[in-house]
Design an enzyme around this catalytic site. Structure first.
Site, PDB file in Angstrom:
ATOM      1  N   ASP A 205       0.779  -1.113   0.208  1.00 22.35           N
ATOM      2  CA  ASP A 205       0.344  -0.286  -0.171  1.00 22.35           C
ATOM      3  C   ASP A 205       1.155   1.790  -0.385  1.00 22.35           C
ATOM      4  O   ASP A 205       0.216   2.747  -0.349  1.00 22.35           O
ATOM      5  CB  ASP A 205      -1.040   0.685   1.215  1.00 22.35           C
ATOM      6  CG  ASP A 205      -0.130   0.321   1.989  1.00 22.35           C
ATOM      7  OD1 ASP A 205       0.795  -0.488   2.639  1.00 22.35           O
ATOM      8  OD2 ASP A 205      -0.520  -0.084   3.673  1.00 22.35           O
ATOM      9  N   ASP A 206       1.968   1.440   0.132  1.00 28.96           N
ATOM     10  CA  ASP A 206       3.358   2.523   0.034  1.00 28.96           C
ATOM     11  C   ASP A 206       3.741   2.581  -1.305  1.00 28.96           C
ATOM     12  O   ASP A 206       3.013   1.891  -2.280  1.00 28.96           O
ATOM     13  CB  ASP A 206       4.871   2.264   0.518  1.00 28.96           C
ATOM     14  CG  ASP A 206       4.357   2.069   2.077  1.00 28.96           C
ATOM     15  OD1 ASP A 206       3.137   2.719   2.567  1.00 28.96           O
ATOM     16  OD2 ASP A 206       5.448   1.298   3.049  1.00 28.96           O
TER      17      ASP A 206
END
EC number: 2.7.7.48
Length: 998
Positions: free
Chosen positions: A692-693
């Protein structure tokens, strides 16, 4: 018989030759032994014992060669069941009596739990029978016969309210067995121990029990600072005679113990549970100073040497305040004041000044001010040396707003005080309310069933097509190759257990638990698949897809999982340079819980179905069915719940699929910004992604949130600010345009660096050293963080186990930074030290003077428990009760739903139905599986029964092409290799298996 000498006519006998060889060998051995012995006399880099080098070497050699470790695992608080015990009948001292009874039960249960036997000193008549040391000193002792037994090899020496009367602690410690004591160790100089008053006179406690006896006794300083003590070692008569020659030259046998204490009883804070764990037995010369530092147990002297007739005692509160209790000897009146205030008052010149300062500080009680003035009056002030009772440290605890817990129950320890006051909190993973609230906040409240518009669906379809590239006929890995790639010890152990059952279909069940990690809000849920067969068979596809498609040349600019830190740093710096530093950081809020079933079907599933051969499609779809709709239960508590359709963190698909969803959102935003551009050109603009980065070009700063909402997701965007650096994967790039130097996210790290979640049976010194050594590998040059780690290593190192002992533990790397376990460390350059410091200052909001002061404090510390905590101005705690009450925004309209879910799940076997649940959320799904197992082979829901397909796949060992020895490579339209520019990875640097999250 003679031997001719090669040169000359001289001859020697064989005997002469052997004697010569023996002489030379003996001299060599003597020289070797002398050199080894002389090495023990080396000058240490820290203060060493007096005497000459020979005596130092002699003492060190004897200690080193005779040390014998003693392995004992014991943690009595695991058996603590209540902190407020009660008695039904009031015998005048019901509270203190109930505490004593509870302590005896706790001790008995904790000893039984580890398989030990009890050896009690002067036990209560109601105590269990067994070996004991029972002398008749009190009338109550006559209820049992005189006995003087010898402790068994597995004995635990137990004493309940008797340690005060032993002549010396060695009487208990000499057996080199754990000692467990329930003792009175007051934190004030007079008052009440629950319902029993006490005073202190001539350093003797005068304790009067209502409805009981009166006792006068001294107190041993079990709770003083210092964790190691020494004792003599008991020997039999036979051993004593055999060791007599050694004693004649001054050798003595000594044992070392680690001492612990806690105060678990809420109603009796002056009562302590003390237990000692034997560590080593050594021999040493009693006429040579030893360099092993231990404290000597002694009687507490309560008398204030500077104030005759007064008692004084210092102690540390639960709020980390150093207080002083003062009162006259033998009197009940006593007051407590902060030590810094008393130090200030003691230097004033007149009693009027003392009164004025007390009133100015808000103390207006006449009794309080009078006692302070009376203590002050008289003699010249001299700083006294008084005993200090230190409190056992406790990590900051995350209390769910619906919690029914009476006391904190966490599986973590502090090895220093927190570095910042707003430190991270440990979840109470043993409480079912914690699990229930995490489910609601991380699954139920964020469930997403949004269906995108036709336009968004078309964009997602284009993204999948571009991501797959030319690959359309892939084969999964063989079972053998997959087993080789699943190389974690726990995975290998599980695989060996089911090796003969690989043909069986995997079980459809999720067993979830709270992750035992520090945080600022409700803890994360790990949704694990307990059946290793499911992990094995899904990994055949995820590993093959990642190796061939996601790591192909056309995806390498944005797909970052599997890279080592150096490759990530180079890629990020190159991306920032290409964008002229016009970049943004993106971080999804709870991506796992918010991913919809539509995204999983139309992005991840579609990508794999289109990339693999048609005969594998049914198997891929069946696995995705399981991931999306699988039933779940809480592993520890047994209650079932609806896990939603989101990503399951224990699945092998988690990291690669989340990265794909991340990339698809950015591709959608790029399409919004450039609707007329070619999709291939936009695909090449996607920035680095890992889970999710992500990093993106600043041109989509406004549109990327709109793109995320089209999929029902929430996204946080931060524009790159050179003053605070660029954050990606919890690493802060201090200046990505000029250097690849990175540092650990400083504020996040400082909030949790003082905590360890290692098994409590592992010595705290070992756990602390293992943890900080990892940070010194990844952040050796990071200011403040590296200084703190060096301090911990310096102070704990001498008491920690040897590196060989620590390396033998399977959990040695449990708390190492993630990237240290991935064959690489992040680049750091000494010339960037100033940049790193400035970025740390900006990100932590700690000014430079305070940072320098903390660094200096770390360098000068002599005790790990010295106060180092920096006071934070704001608290980031959420969904909890903090020190000041309910944290902001923790109680809202969701509270009734949280309470309702908690009450429903309190009864295992029930679950609250959800209207938005997946297709497999029927309340009787788990029992149905039990019935299926009873009737025949177990079958996952919605999957064809065994033997109904073409037999080529369906989750079992497949025949033909899937049982190959190598990873397939796709072919282009003309038969040529489509990935010719990608060179095979070097040994040890292959993309890591993505079956677990970062």
């Amino acid at each position: 018989m003679t031997l001719k000498v090669i040169l000359g006519e001289h001859q020697i006998t064989r005997t002469e030759l052997l004697v010569g060889i023996a002489t030379v060998s003996g001299c060599g051995a003597v020289v070797y032994c002398i050199s080894k012995f002389w090495g023990y006399g080396a000058i240490a880099p820290y203060p060493q014992s007096g005497g000459n080098r020979v005596t130092r070497a002699l003492q060190r050699a004897v200690i080193d060669k005779t040390k014998t470790p003693i392995e004992t695992r014991f943690y009595p608080l695991d058996s603590l069941r209540t902190v407020t015990p009660k008695r039904v009948a009031d015998n005048g001292h019901a509270v203190s009596g109930a505490v004593r009874d509870a302590a005896r039960r706790l001790i008995d249960e904790s000893i039984t739990a580890v398989g030990g036997s009890k050896f009690e000193v002067n036990p209560n008549p109601n105590s269990s029978t067994g070996l004991r040391n029972h002398f008749h000193f009190a009338v109550g002792d006559l209820a049992q016969d005189f006995r003087n037994d010898t402790p068994a090899d597995d004995a635990f020496i137990v004493g309940v309210d008797v340690d005060y009367y032993v002549t010396e602690p060695d009487v208990l410690l000499e057996h080199m067995r754990p000692v467990v004591l329930h003792t009175f160790n007051p934190k004030k100089v007079s008052g009440f121990d629950a319902d029993s008053p006490f005073t202190i006179k001539n350093n003797l406690v005068e304790y009067k029990v209502s409805g009981g006896a009166a006792w006068v006794h001294p107190v041993w300083d079990w709770c003083e600072a210092g964790e190691f003590i020494a004792s003599r070692v008991r020997t039999s008569w036979k051993e004593w005679f055999l060791q007599l020659p050694l004693r004649m030259i001054g050798l003595e046998k000594v044992g070392y113990h680690k001492i612990h204490h806690c105060r678990p009883w809420t109603d009796c804070p002056d009562r302590a549970l003390v237990y000692t764990i034997p560590q080593y037995v050594i021999w040493r010369f009693n006429w040579i100073d030893t360099e092993l530092h231990v404290r000597k147990l002694k009687r507490i002297e309560y008398q204030d040497e500077t104030k005759p007739g007064w008692n004084r005692l210092e102690y540390v509160t639960d709020k980390n305040e150093l207080l002083v209790s003062i009162g006259r000897e033998g009197e009940h009146a006593q007051i407590t004041i902060e030590k810094e205030k008393l130090d200030m008052l003691s230097g004033l010149s007149a009693t009027q000044s003392v009164n004025a300062r007390l009133i100015g500080m808000g103390h207006k009680d006449p009794q309080y001010t009078s006692m302070i003035v009376q203590y002050y009056t008289g003699k010249k002030v001299v700083s006294p040396i008084s005993p200090t009772v230190y409190k056992p440290t406790m990590p900051r605890v995350h209390w769910p707003v619906t919690s029914d817990a009476d006391v904190p129950e966490v599986s973590a320890r502090q090895y220093t005080l927190p570095i910042v006051s707003d430190c991270m909190m440990m979840p109470m993973i043993k409480r079912w309310e914690t699990m229930s609230e995490s489910i609601e906040r991380r699954v139920t409240f964020v469930a997403n069933d949004k269906k995108p518009s036709d336009r968004i669906a078309k964009i997602a379809e284009t993204f999948v097509k571009l991501m797959n590239g030319p690959f359309k006929d892939l084969d999964p890995l063989s079972i053998e190759e997959t087993i080789e790639r699943l190389n974690k010890p726990s995975q290998q152990l599980q695989l060996r257990a089911v090796f003969e059952m690989i043909g069986v279909k995997p079980r459809q069940l999720i067993e979830s638990f709270n992750k035992n990690e520090p945080g600022m809000k409700s803890s994360r849920i790990i949704s694990g698949f307990p059946d290793i067969l499911f992990i094995l068979k899904v990994s055949r596809y995820t590993l093959a897809y990642s190796d061939i498609v996601l790591h192909a040349e056309h995806n390498e600019h944005w797909y970052y999982p599997g890279r080592n830190p150096t490759e990530i740093a180079d890629g990020v710096c190159e991306f920032v340079s290409d964008c002229d530093a016009e970049v943004i950081e993106t971080d999804f809020s709870n991506l796992d819980g918010r991913v919809s079933s539509w995204m999983q079907r139309n992005i991840a599933q579609k990508a794999m179905v289109q990339a693999f051969r048609p005969e594998y499609r049914d198997e891929i779809i069946s696995f995705m069915d399981t991931i999306i709709n699988c039933p779940a239960k809480a592993k520890r508590f047994g209650f079932r719940y609806e896990p939603g359709v989101g990503v399951k963190s224990g699945s092998p698909t988690t990291t690669p699929h989340n990265t794909q969803y991340n990339g698809c959102v950015e591709f959608t935003a790029l399409t919004f910004e450039h609707p007329d551009a070619e999709p291939e050109d936009l695909f090449r603009l996607i920035g680095p992604k890992c889970g999710d980065d992500g990093l993106s070009r600043a041109i989509i700063q406004k549109s990327i949130n709109r793109a995320a909402k089209c999929f029902g997701l929430e996204l946080k965007v931060e524009r790159y600010n050179p003053e605070i650096g660029l954050c990606f994967l919890s690493r802060v790039f201090v200046d990505p345009l000029a250097t690849t130097t990175t540092i650990q996210d400083p504020l996040r790290t400082l909030r949790k660096l003082h905590l360890t979640t290692r098994d409590p049976t592992i010595p705290l010194a070992d756990a602390a050293c293992d943890r900080v050594e990892g940070y010194l590998c990844t952040d050796a040059l990071t200011p403040l963080i590296s200084d703190y780690c060096k301090m911990v290593l310096r102070l704990y190192g001498p008491t920690a186990s040897t590196e060989q002992v620590r390396n033998q533990r399977r959990s040695r790397n449990k708390e190492k930074p993630y990237w240290l376990t991935c064959d690489g460390s992040w680049p750091q350059h000494p010339q960037d030290a100033h940049l790193m410091k400035q970025v740390l200052i900006k990100r932590t909001a700690i000014d430079e003077d305070q940072v320098d002061a903390l660094i200096g404090r770390f360098a000068a510390m002599k005790d790990v428990w010295e106060k180092i905590t920096h006071d934070s101005e704001e608290s980031a705690a959420a969904c909890t009760f903090d020190e000041d009450g309910v944290a902001p925004n923790s109680v809202d309209e969701s509270l009734p739903m949280l309470n309702d879910a908690k009450q429903t799940r309190a009864n295992p076997g029930t679950s609250r139905p959800h209207s938005n649940g997946g297709g497999s959320s029927h309340g009787n799904e788990l029992p149905r599986r039990t019935e299926q197992r009873a009737q025949g082979p177990r079958q996952p829901a919605r999957l064809p029964k065994q033997g109904k397909t073409n037999g080529k796949s369906d989750g079992n060992i497949t025949a033909g092409e899937t049982q190959r020895g190598g990873i397939p490579r796709g072919k282009g339209p003309r038969g040529g290799k489509t990935n010719t520019r990608r060179t095979p990875p070097k040994a040890g640097a292959q993309p890591q298996p993505s079956n677990n999250r970062k």
